[in-house]
Each structure stands twice: as structure tokens, then as C-alpha cells.
Write a protein that holds these residues in place. Structure first.
Motif, short mmCIF file in Angstrom:
data_model
loop_
_atom_site.label_atom_id
_atom_site.label_comp_id
_atom_site.label_asym_id
_atom_site.label_seq_id
_atom_site.Cartn_x
_atom_site.Cartn_y
_atom_site.Cartn_z
N LEU A 519 0.84 -1.20 0.00
CA LEU A 519 0.00 0.00 0.00
C LEU A 519 0.87 1.24 0.00
N GLY A 523 2.35 4.72 -3.45
CA GLY A 523 2.58 6.16 -3.43
C GLY A 523 1.30 6.94 -3.29
N ARG A 525 -2.01 8.29 -1.27
CA ARG A 525 -2.40 8.56 0.11
C ARG A 525 -3.60 7.67 0.47
N PRO A 526 -3.77 7.41 1.77
CA PRO A 526 -4.75 6.38 2.16
C PRO A 526 -6.18 6.70 1.79
N HIS A 527 -6.47 7.99 1.49
CA HIS A 527 -7.86 8.29 1.15
C HIS A 527 -8.20 7.95 -0.30
N ILE A 528 -7.20 7.64 -1.11
CA ILE A 528 -7.45 7.42 -2.54
C ILE A 528 -7.99 6.00 -2.76
N GLN A 529 -9.18 5.93 -3.31
CA GLN A 529 -9.89 4.66 -3.47
C GLN A 529 -9.08 3.66 -4.31
N TYR A 532 -6.68 0.78 -3.00
CA TYR A 532 -7.18 -0.48 -2.46
C TYR A 532 -7.53 -1.47 -3.56
N GLU A 533 -7.62 -0.96 -4.79
CA GLU A 533 -7.86 -1.85 -5.92
C GLU A 533 -6.54 -2.40 -6.46
N ARG A 603 -11.42 -5.83 7.35
CA ARG A 603 -11.04 -4.44 7.08
C ARG A 603 -12.26 -3.54 6.89
#
Lengths: 652, 646
Positions: A519, A523, A525-529, A532-533, A603
Motif C-alpha cells: 500500500l 505512493g 495517500r490512504p484516502h485514494i480509493q 485499495y484496488e 477491514r
């Protein structure tokens, strides 16, 4: 108050044991909370439509077979005086008035998610010779055709070709023809003389099913029920079964013998106001979209623990149904489905759609499926959408085309101490499931659903907390015993969608550490959907035993190689006996015990793997409820010595 | 009861005209429903935190500038006693106690969807020389650097490069060092002697914002407010603004002059119960996921017409804010945002994230945006998620990097009688929008979205379903598309123009026949295989704009042109109208004609369910006789000038 019903009774009587009623419906019209309706031996050809419900678990209305007696409720009527058309084909002309507003020879098996046959219609009618269901002919020519059929329709999900269970019965065919006045039934009875045999035909939609919703706390106990012309029950329809509570709360359905429902024997599903086959009828939006909408409609219509679900379905024998043994969307929440014997579901293969299985539940939040014996089904159990907080434990699955499917759900769902003996164990189209201490013979298949988002809920509630796509992974597999009975050559399908053996099937997923690293490496940021794909979700796999073709996960800790582990199941009288060969490596294994802490939380859903009441699941109790003392070994049983064991794993 | 507040008053006084209070907060503590707080001229350096709200639209608590007087509420304090460090760089050391629990020079501009800069931190603090905002230096070297910043933060979703509006001001830089006890500010004032000029610094988070939620029916009228160290306000955060109702109902915010909010001038947005930057803080799920969860969390916490929204925001002037003029997720439902002048939003380019716009609303259910004038923004109006029942009418937008964006929303959203003159008109990442009688100069970008977002029971916050954006399902009638050169001299990324941008979609007839041929009725894949229909008729095309391939009743008017200019607070549109414009066969648009979007099955109507009167033009004049394209009932051939905003 106890009301009595007898085939020798009279509805003008007082309903006492000396002066019983004639129909169950008459008793149902007078019984109120706290009353019992006792039904004596005999055949009751009526649709029991309860008028009242109970008030609470203690103040129920109980419908039961009189002790030691055998009442039967049938959706069929006996038809006599057949006239021969030609050869073995006979006919009977019946007035349409016989069927009221539901003529099973007009009503098709239709609605959302039905797929086959495409070239001719199938109907909810049926004809029985001496109690054995015949087959609907696809045409007049087909009626005269006398070759047995091995394949009629094929399951779109099949692992390999799926056959009619009894092809020799497929030569007994019927065909209905309905005009404005009459219904004509044409039958090829082969060598049977219908005027010498018992011929029954489907007439009523249901055997025991309130027309009104919200009739709570009813007990149905000890009946035989059969021959309902009940319709196809996808999750987006008014799910009417041969028997069921129709969007109510707190029913107990126990010790019944249920068979030959055209579609579903027991429905604990949704009602019609929240959507009825809108996708097929209007076509504006897909079935998926309509199902999502029906759930929100259900919430507006009061889908909650206080009003809906919490049924107990136990000790029933359910067999020979076209679609499901037990079905239910939403109404199936907070239920217990326990010690039922379910077999021969959708194995006539007269029609195929999605939605077929021994048990098919949608949104069965917090429901427990325990100790059932499920075999000879197109699919043993199918958990679809929102299987959140569910527990599947101590069931025995065998001789099914597929044992289990779990689809578009996000966990936590716990499957522990089950015996899965079919060649195809699992269609895994979900995430966040924990598989603990199971005995598993067959293969697994994956399919992601990134464009079909489904809801998840606040813990132990029907209230929606969010919706999410299914990325796959996020599963836990601990201390299972995999027998690996399927070799590579026998797999069905291609690419990542083919069948794989446990647990190498999970090699495409990540460990918790790999997940965190990958993850970061996106590169993003964790808010970018999209992050996770790009990264496969983590899995936690440890302490499993492997035999046959089964191989460990590439990063598995504490895997036990158990070559020689084998199992088979046979019925001996009322007992189902598992013969299990235990190699020394398994017998001597020291697995780490499974606890709620080890399983963590999925999760997507911030809820632990726990019981419906929020208490921890005790994974230390083995298949028989015995405490694991000393070392923990893979599989459903506490310590076993090396060698061959014969274990009674199910009793009628 | 009318309470008075004056710079010369005392909080121990009675609050009368003769014996006024000194602070607005003292009056806010005393005022009850039905009362008015009247503030006299002067600078009030306090965070006004109303303690209670009104009871209904009739029983409000009103805070207003005394008639004819100029009351200013500032989030800043004046700082003096600067000592020279070297050259034009000066410093001053302040006690941290000055900031309470919110030190803007320690608080970063951060949170979900915040993106740039990546290699250094930016903070909520700011320094003003004679009222003009300076720039935060990225490093000690940068503090001494005297070259101007032009293109500073590069947006990733933009179109043309976006420049610093006043690069000449970017050489005035500050840098803060915060330790346990003190905050030291280093500033490069260049030619200014800070001890001879007015230097103010951001101190407070807000100017007028209740700390409690559910403080309803308050009117805020006639103030100037500025210099708030308000935080980044993405939809998944507790959305603070310089001014706002903080998750309440029924505020009226009018005739105020709002400027220099570090992030957002007015926030109508959500509180923290629905999550506060969970994605950035925990990283378990995406911002999208947490945003849709916030919908359900807030529904449980009472998000409904009864409790939240229904604000009126009108006649305000809002400018020079870092993120938004007006922002709001969920709290912006059932609102009217009318006749505001909004400009210079995120034009300093000190930071960039998604969520920058003149007006940025999420879940703007049944909200009306009418007659606003918006220019010099990164994006004029951005309707994101659940723009259901939203109407955008009679607005004037120009000189924006983009004028309008509608995203992951399923309609019905009605965009009518607007004038959009920027060279990049629109990002359309939605479905189910009706564009009627607009004048649109620029290019358009059309995108589908796999992200699924909610739709609602009509005129309600109750969720009815979730869906992705298939694209299309739009209605486009009677617009004038000027088709200006989208390049602005730069290599353009976007060359798609109205209405050819819809050529990949279907007509209703094509849709119906393709769907019949597309297999099993209930499969979701079928709806991805066939493009949704569009209804397009009666538009006028100039420049690069071209009609939809199956359009009827259109007219080509290549010489048509428009430009806007300001004279004395009035904006004039100069329009060249060729005769060809009158050849368009315009449609009599009504709510029934527009039908309803496929997904939401809600008609294009007013929030109260009545039909929209499309006969009225942007000035309220009736379209009589032949209906003309564009936002005016009457048009004269030739070149004429029209007053379009004052």
C-alpha cells in the motif's frame, strides 16, 4: 386453549378433542396468542393462512401434529378419470375455477435471476404418480419422447456437468394447456395406468403461509407438507415458500417433513412491497440495483431486529424441491437453522437460475446455521450479500455439486468445525470470512465483484453502515484439515477463476506485512480509493493440515503435512458415519489455538468474529462439543490417535 | 430584546444602547430566541460562539451590524515589537498562550484529499501586512528567496496550468518555529518596516461558528469577517469555516463581507460524528468509503430535513480564501445560496487538494444556487455526490479554471439560465443532469465513475439505493454553446465540446433497441454494455462547439461571441448575436418534458415538488412567443451590452 382438527371433524363444531374442526384454517381463524392447534392424522388439502400471531416467545400460537399422529398438508389435489389420448399419453380437462387466482399451469417459473430454459416455458404446476414428481414436457413432441434425459438445464456456476439425479424418471412427462375456461393436463404415464395409480397435481401456491405480513410468534411442528406450486423466489421478489412466516418475527418451524415444493420449501424471505421482480418486469435497472433498493425499502418498511426475523428452524427433513430447501432475503436475519436434513434440491434440473441451493440466504445478519446434514444439492449453502455476523458450524456437507458459496459480503462470517466432503467445496466471492477447524475435501474458486457493491451494517443491527465492492481476501484460515481430493486435471474453469486447491489458492493475496508495504509503495495517500484496488488484501493462514493435492499458502506458518488423511461418509440406519484416516503427523500436530483476538476484524466492517450476542466464540469446543485438551490438531475434532476412526457425525 | 455591543462598552454593563457590552460573545450568552444583538462599528477580535439558537424561523436570534456601521470580526491579532534578523527578514517571539489550544502555526493544512505540497508542510497560520496576506515559506532558504511564485501547486485533475493570481505578492514570506513555550515568526517584509505598518497574524480558528452543534435559527447580517485559521474541510472531516452554523438548521447569513479564510469562508458542512479524516488518520479504508459511511452515521445522528440544513446564504461578498468560498457536506441540504459574489478562491496556490472551489457542496439535496457571481476560482461550483433535486440557476461564472463540475451524482439536477464564460466550462462526471437555456463558452469533459454513491427518496435524506456513474441520462435543451478556444495558449488536454461530447451516448430509441438485444433482463453487466440515452435539442453552436449527432432543431452561429466586464460593481455582458441564432427550433421545456433520470426516478422539480417554471429567463422575464436559446427571453441581433450582475 387447545383446538383440535381432524379429517372426521366439522368446522361448525367446537374444536374440542371430542368435536374437532375439519380444517386447519378454521382453527387458524379462532386461535389467538397462547392457543394451540392440534392436528390429527390425515391429509389436509388446504392452504393454511393463519389469521393471528402470538405476542412473544412465551405467548405463541402453536400448530402441531397431535402426539404420535401424522397429519399431512398438501398443495395438490387428487385427479381421477383420465382418458387415454394415444398410447401411454392420457388427458384430463379441469375447470379453471379449481385453481382460483393462481393457476400453476399458467404461472411460469419466472422472475429475476432465472436464466434457463430460454426456448420454452416451465410452470409451477406438477403431476405426481404415487407421490413421485413427473417432468414438464418442453413441447407436445417432447411429451411423446421416451428417451431419458441426463441433462435438461445446466447450472451457470457448475464445476463440471450437472446431471439429473434420476434420469429414468424423466420419461414421465406432463404438459398443461390452459384456455379461458379449462386447464387440460396431458401426461405420458408410460406403463402406469393413471386410473389405477394415485395421481395428484399441484393446485395451491402454499401449504402454510400467512397472506398477511407481521404475524409473529407462530410455531409449526410435526407436519408433513408437500406439493406446493410456490413461485421462483429470488431476493428481489415477494419470496413465497411452501411454508413460511411472510415477513414476521419469531416463528419456530420444527420436526416437519417438507418435500416437493416446486421452488422453495421454507421461505423466511422478504415480502412484495419492497420490490417484486422489478428488474425483469420493468428493465430500467439491474437486479443488483433493485436488490440494493429493496434493502433500503425494507428498512423504511421496518426491517429491524424488533420486527423481523429471529426464527428457529430445526429438526426438519426437507427434500426434493426445485429451488431451495430454505430461502430468505432480510427476513432471515437473527435466525437459527439447526439440525435439518436437506437433500435433493434442484437436482431435477427442470430450470436453472441463480438462487438455487439447499439453503440460500441474503442479508442473514447474525444468523447461525448449525448441525445440518446437507447433501445431493446443486449447491449446499449459498450465503449471498450481508452475511455479517453469521456463523456456520458443525454442519455436514457431502455429495453436493458444490458445498458452499459466499458472495459479495464483507464479513465477519465464521465457518468452523464443518465437514465439507464434496469435490467442490467453496465458491468464494466474498471477503472477511474466517474458516476454522473445518474438514475440507474439495477445491475453491474466487471471483471478485468490483462493480457490484453491497451493504454492510452496524454490528448486530440491520442499520446500514456503508456499501463496498468485493475485493476478495481478508480471509482467515486456521487449523483446517484439507484433504485435497481434486487433482489439477479435474479442475473446471480457466485462469484465476478456475478451481484451486486450498491453501495455495490464496497465494495471490498478501500477508499483513506485505499488504502494508505494498500500500505504501503505491505512493497513493490512504484516502485514494484506487490504492485499495491495486493491492490484494491480506489473509491470515496458519496451522492447517494438508493431504492429497492440497498445499499450504506460500507464507503459512505451522502448516502440517498430513499425507494419508482421507475421509468418507456412509449412512448406517439413522446414523451418518464418517470414516477418517488420521496420519501420525496430524495426530501429533501442535497448532496454536484460535481465539477471537487472533482473528481480528475484517477491514471493511469494524466488527470482531463473535457470537450474535457479542460474546466471543469458543473455538476450543470441537465438533462434538468436547473441550480440546492438550495439543490442538487441524480439523474439527479434538485429539485423535493415528489410524482409522469411525465417527457418527450426524443422527436423524 | 435588543442587545448592543460596542468597542467602548463593558461586559459588566446591561447591554443597552446606552450601556453596551464590549464583546459579541457576552451578548451571545445573554440573547434568547427572538432577541437581536446589534454590533456597532469597530474591530472585534474574538471567536463568536453562540450559546443557544432560535426556536423557529420567526423566533430567531439575530446578530447584525448596527445600521450604517461597519463591524469587523477578525480571527487575527496585531503583532508589534519586531526585531530585524538580517536584511528584510524580521522576527518576533510570541507566547503560545496567545493561541490557546489551537496554534495555527503548529496546525497543518491536512486531512483527507489534501495532496500538495508533498515535500514540506503548510500551516493554518498567516501573516498580513496592512491587511494583505503573505505566503508561507517552504524552508529557511525560501524565506530569503526573492523570486516570485507563478505556477506553484500543480493540480492533478485540472486542465490548463493554474497560476498564482498575484505573483508579485508571493515574495512576502513568513515562516514559523513552534517550541514548547513560544512561537517565533520570521518574516521577509521586503520594503516594509513591520514596526511602521499594521502586521496581523492568524490566531483563532473561526470568527463566527458555534462550538456546539444544533444551534438553530440564527441570523448573521452585515459583518465583515476575516483572518480565520480554519482547517481544511474535506467532506469526511468536521467541516469548520470562518463562519457557519455547525450542523444546525435554519441560519440566515446575509450581507456579510468575508475574506481571508485560510480554508473555507462559510461552512454549512457536517460535524465530527460522521467521521473526522478517518482515512488519513487510520488508513484502513479509502476516503470514498469513509464518506459513504458518514452518510449512514449522520443519518443515525439525525440527518434530516427536520434537524439540519435549510439555510439561506445571500448577498455576501466572499473572496481570497484558500479552499472554498462556501463548503458543505450534508449540512447544505434544502438551502438557498443566492446572489453572493465569490472570487479569488485558492488563487494563492499555497496548497492543493481535491475539494477546492468557489462553492463546494456534497449531498446538496434540494438546494438552490441562484444568481451568484463567481470568478477567479479553481472551480466555480462543484456539486459532488447526491446533487439530487439541486438547481443551479441564473449564475454568472467567468475567469475560472473551470466553471462547473457535477460528480458521482445521479440527478435530477437542473442547470438553467446560467452564463458560464470560462474556457473550460465543465467536468461532467455524473448522470441525470438537465442543462436548459444556458450560455456556455468553454469545453466539457465527460467521465464515467466506478465509485458508487447514494441516491435518496425524493426530497428526503433517506437513502434509496447506491449506484455508479454510467454517464449520460442528461437533457440538453435550448443552450447557446460558444465553443471558445479551450487552449488559452497552452497545449490543451481537453478538446471535447458540447454537444459532440455526447456522441457516444444513445438516443432514447437507440437505447431501447440496444437494451432489447442485450440479454438477460436483470444482469448488471447489461447496463454497462449499453450507453445511457441523452435528450438534446434546440441548441445553438458557435466556435468549436458542434451539435450532437442526432440533434434536432439546432442552429449554427459561428460568429456568436460574448465577453464580460465590470464597471462600478456592475457586470456587463457584451454579446454578438448573428441572425442564425433565431433559426434554432427551441423546445418548450417543462418538468414533464424532462422526464426523470433512470436511477432516481424523481422528476426535475422544485424542492417543494412543484414544476419548475422554465418560461422565466435569468432576469425573471417571461419567454413569450418563440422561445430563444440561451438565458435571455429577448435577444437583439447585432452587438449589444446587457447588465448581467450587480
Amino acid at each position: 386453549m387447545i383446538y383440535h382438527v381432524s379429517v372426521n371433524g366439522c368446522d361448525a363444531a367446537a374444536g374440542t378433542v371430542e368435536a374437532p374442526f375439519r380444517t386447519i384454517n378454521h382453527a387458524a381463524s379462532v386461535a389467538v396468542a397462547g392457543d394451540t392447534v392440534q392436528v390429527h392424522s390425515g391429509e389436509y388439502r388446504e392452504w393454511v393462512d393463519p389469521q393471528n400471531g402470538g405476542f412473544s416467545d412465551q405467548m405463541r400460537i402453536v400448530y402441531e401434529a397431535a402426539p404420535g399422529e401424522h397429519p399431512v398438508i398438501k398443495g395438490s389435489e387428487i385427479i381421477t378419470d383420465w382418458e387415454r389420448v394415444e398410447g401411454t399419453v392420457w388427458k384430463k380437462v379441469l375447470p379453471n375455477t379449481m385453481f382460483g387466482d393462481w393457476n400453476p399451469y399458467v404461472q411460469k417459473v419466472e422472475g429475476d435471476w432465472i436464466a434457463d430454459p430460454k426456448t420454452y416455458d416451465v410452470h409451477v404446476g406438477d403431476v405426481y404418480i404415487n407421490g413421485v414428481s413427473m417432468f414438464e414436457a418442453s413441447s407436445l413432441e417432447d411429451l411423446y419422447e421416451t428417451t431419458p434425459k441426463k441433462i435438461i438445464t445446466q447450472n451457470g456456476w457448475r464445476f463440471r456437468d450437472e446431471y439429473v439425479q434420476h434420469p429414468e424418471l424423466t420419461v414421465y412427462r406432463w404438459l398443461g394447456h390452459v384456455d379461458s375456461e379449462n386447464t387440460t393436463i396431458l401426461c405420458n404415464f408410460q406403463d402406469e395406468d393413471p386410473n389405477a395409480a394415485l395421481i395428484e397435481i399441484n393446485v395451491r401456491k402454499c401449504c402454510f403461509y400467512p397472506r398477511k405480513t407481521g404475524l409473529n410468534y407462530i410455531t409449526v411442528r410435526g407436519f408433513e407438507m408437500a406439493h406446493a406450486a410456490c413461485p421462483w423466489t429470488p431476493p428481489t421478489s415477494d419470496q413465497v415458500g411452501m411454508l413460511g412466516p411472510n415477513w414476521s418475527k419469531g416463528w419456530i418451524i420444527e420436526n416437519n417433513h417438507l418435500h416437493d415444493a416446486k421452488c422453495s420449501a421454507v421461505s423466511i424471505g422478504k415480502e412484495g412491497s419492497t420490490g417484486h421482480n422489478l428488474a425483469s418486469r420493468f428493465g430500467r435497472r439491474s437486479g443488483h440495483r433493485r436488490q440494493m433498493e429493496s434493502m433500503f425499502q425494507g428498512l423504511l418498511a421496518g426491517w429491524c431486529k424488533e420486527r423481523i426475523g429471529s426464527h428457529l428452524i430445526r429438526n426438519n427433513v426437507i427434500h426434493d424441491c426445485g429451488q431451495n430447501g430454505i430461502v430468505g432475503h432480510m427476513g432471515s436475519a437473527f435466525c437459527r437453522i439447526e439440525h435439518n436434513h436437506i437433500y435433493n434440491i434442484s437436482i431435477k434440473r427442470e430450470f436453472w437460475g441463480h438462487e438455487q441451493g439447499g439453503i440460500k440466504l441474503h442479508a442473514a445478519v447474525d444468523t447461525v446455521i448449525e448441525g445440518n446434514n446437507i447433501h445431493n444439492c446443486a449447491l449446499g449453502t449459498w450465503l449471498d450479500w450481508q452475511s455479517q455476523g453469521m456463523r456456520i458450524t458443525r454442519n455436514v456437507y457431502h455429495h453436493n455439486d458444490r458445498d458452499m458459496m459466499i458472495e459479495v459480503t464483507h464479513g465477519p462470517c465464521t465457518m468452523d468445525h464443518n465437514i465439507f466432503l464434496s469435490d467442490f467445496m467453496l465458491d468464494n466471492h466474498a471477503q472477511g470470512t474466517a474458516y476454522v477447524h473445518n474438514l475440507i475435501a474439495g477445491v475453491i474458486r474466487f471471483s471478485a465483484s468490483l462493480n457490484r457493491e453491497t451493504p454492510y451494517h452496524f454490528p448486530h443491527s440491520t442499520q446500514v453502515a456503508g456499501v463496498a465492492p468485493t475485493y476478495l481476501g481478508d480471509d482467515r484460515l486456521m487449523n483446517n484439515l484439507f484433504l485435497g481430493v481434486q487433482g489439477e486435471a479435474e479442475y473446471w474453469g480457466t485462469g484465476n477463476k478456475r478451481g484451486f486447491n486450498f491453501c495455495e489458492a490464496y497465494d495471490r493475496f498478501t500477508t499483513a506485512e506485505e499488504y502494508a508495504e505494498q500500500l505504501l509503495a503505491t505512493g497513493l495517500r490512504p484516502h485514494i480509493q484506487s490504492a485499495y484496488e491495486k493491492v490484494a488484501q491480506p489473509v491470515w493462514i496458519a496451522g492447517n493440515g494438508y493431504a492429497g493435492h492440497a498445499k499450504p499458502f506460500r507464507k503459512e506458518e505451522g502448516a502440517v503435512m498430513g499425507a494419508g488423511a482421507e475421509a468418507s461418509l456412509e449412512q448406517v440406519g439413522d446414523d451418518w458415519v464418517l470414516t477418517l484416516n488420521v496420519p501420525e503427523s496430524i495426530s501429533n500436530a501442535h497448532c496454536e489455538g484460535v481465539t477471537q483476538e487472533r482473528l481480528g476484524m475484517p477491514r471493511m466492517v469494524d466488527q470482531p468474529y463473535e457470537n450474535a450476542d457479542g460474546t466471543p466464540i469458543d473455538f476450543n469446543e470441537d465438533f462434538f462439543g468436547d473441550s480440546r485438551e492438550g495439543s490442538v490438531i487441524p480439523g474439527p475434532f479434538a485429539a485423535l490417535t493415528p489410524g482409522k476412526h469411525k465417527l457418527v457425525v450426524w443422527k436423524s | 430584546m435588543i442587545y448592543h455591543v460596542s468597542m467602548s462598552g463593558s461586559d459588566l454593563a446591561a447591554g443597552t444602547l446606552e450601556a453596551p457590552f464590549r464583546t459579541i460573545n457576552r451578548a451571545a450568552a445573554a440573547a434568547l430566541p427572538g432577541d437581536t444583538v446589534r454590533v456597532h462599528a469597530g474591530e472585534y477580535r474574538e471567536w463568536v460562539d453562540p450559546q443557544i439558537g432560535g426556536l423557529s424561523d420567526d423566533l430567531r436570534i439575530t446578530f447584525e451590524a448596527a445600521p450604517g456601521e461597519h463591524a469587523v470580526i477578525k480571527g487575527s491579532e496585531v503583532v508589534t515589537g519586531w526585531e530585524r534578523v538580517e536584511g528584510s527578514v524580521w522576527k518576533t517571539t510570541l507566547s503560545n498562550s496567545m493561541f490557546g489550544d489551537w496554534n495555527p502555526f503548529a496546525q497543518r493544512v491536512e486531512g483527507d484529499w489534501m495532496r500538495f505540497p508533498e515535500d514540506y508542510e503548510v500551516h493554518l497560520g498567516d501573516v498580513y501586512i496592512n491587511g494583505v496576506s503573505m505566503f508561507e515559506a517552504s524552508s529557511e532558504e525560501d524565506l530569503y528567496e526573492a523570486s516570485e511564485r507563478t505556477l506553484y501547486m500543480k493540480p492533478t485533475v485540472g486542465y490548463n496550468p493554474e497560476y498564482v493570481l498575484h505573483p508579485e505578492l508571493s515574495v512576502y514570506r513568513w515562516r514559523a518555529q513552534v517550541d514548547v513555550e513560544t512561537t517565533t515568526l520570521y518574516c521577509n517584509f521586503h520594503e516594509y518596516d513591520p514596526n511602521e505598518n499594521l502586521i496581523e497574524i492568524n490566531v483563532r480558528k473561526c470568527c463566527f461558528f458555534p462550538k456546539a452543534t444544533g444551534v438553530n435559527y440564527i441570523t448573521v447580517r452585515g459583518f465583515e469577517m476575516c483572518h480565520a485559521a480554519c482547517p481544511f474541510a474535506p467532506p469526511t472531516a468536521e467541516q469548520f469555516g470562518l463562519l457557519g452554523p455547525h450542523w444546525s438548521k435554519g441560519w440566515i447569513i446575509e450581507n456579510n463581507h468575508i475574506h481571508d479564510a485560510k480554508c473555507s469562508g462559510i461552512s454549512l458542512g457536517k460535524d465530527g460524528l460522521g467521521g473526522d479524516n478517518m482515512s488519513t488518520r487510520y488508513g484502513r479504508k479509502s476516503g470514498h468509503q469513509y464518506e459513504l459511511e458518514s452518510t449512514f452515521l449522520e443519518l443515525q445522528a439525525g440527518w434530516s430535513k427536520d434537524k439540519i440544513g435549510s439555510h439561506i446564504v445571500r448577498n455576501n461578498v466572499i473572496h481570497d480564501c484558500g479552499q472554498n468560498g462556501i463548503v458543505g457536506h450534508m449540512g447544505g441540504v434544502f438551502c438557498t445560496i443566492e446572489h453572493n459574489l465569490i472570487y479569488n478562491i485558492s488563487q494563492k496556490r499555497e496548497f492543493w487538494g481535491h475539494e477546492l472551489a468557489g462553492i463546494k457542496l456534497h449531498a446538496s439535496i434540494d438546494t438552490v444556487l441562484r444568481s451568484n457571481c463567481i470568478y477567479n476560482t479553481t472551480l466555480g461550483i462543484w456539486l459532488d455526490w447526491q446533487a439530487q433535486g439541486t438547481r443551479v440557476t441564473g449564475n454568472l461564472l467567468f475567469d475560472n479554471a473551470r466553471d462547473f463540475m457535477v460528480e458521482v451524482s445521479h440527478g435530477p439536477c437542473t442547470v438553467d439560465n446560467n452564463i458560464m464564460l470560462s474556457c473550460f466550462a465543465m467536468d461532467n462526471h455524473a448522470q441525470g443532469t438537465a442543462f436548459v437555456n444556458n450560455m456556455i463558452a468553454g469545453a466539457v469533459r465527460q467521465r464515467k465513475q466506478v465509485r458508487h454513491t447514494p441516491y435518496h427518496v425524493p426530497h428526503s435524506t433517506m437513502v434509496a439505493g447506491f449506484v455508479n456513474v454510467y454517464g449520460g441520462d442528461d437533457r440538453v435543451y435550448n443552450n447557446i454553446f460558444l465553443g471558445v478556444d479551450p487552449g488559452r495558449g497552452e497545449p490543451p488536454k481537453i478538446t471535447t465540446n458540447f454537444c459532440q461530447v455526447y456522441d457516444n451516448f444513445t438516443t432514447p430509441e437507440e437505447y431501447s433497441s440496444k437494451m432489447k438485444a442485450s440479454g438477460t433482463m436483470c444482469y448488471e453487466t447489461r447496463f454497462h454494455a449499453v450507453e445511457q440515452p441523452v435528450w438534446i435539442e434546440g441548441n445553438v453552436y458557435a466556435g468549436y462547439a458542434k451539435p450532437f449527432r442526432e440533434e434536432k432543431g439546432y442552429a449554427l452561429a459561428p460568429e456568436m461571441q460574448a465577453s464580460v466586464e465590470e464597471r462600478n460593481g456592475k457586470w456587463y455582458l457584451t454579446l454578438t448575436v448573428p441572425e442564425a441564432v433565431f433559426e434554432a427550433q427551441c423546445v418548450t421545456v417543462t418538468s414533464p418534458l424532462l422526464g426523470m433520470p433512470r436511477i432516481t426516478e424523481q422528476t426535475f422539480v422544485n424542492p417543494d415538488g412543484t414544476a419548475i417554471n422554465f418560461v422565466l429567463d435569468r432576469n425573471g422575464c417571461s419567454r413569450e412567443g418563440k422561445i430563444l436559446p440561451g438565458p435571455f427571453a429577448q435577444l437583439k441581433p447585432g452587438t449589444h451590452t446587457y447588465l448581467v450582475w450587480e
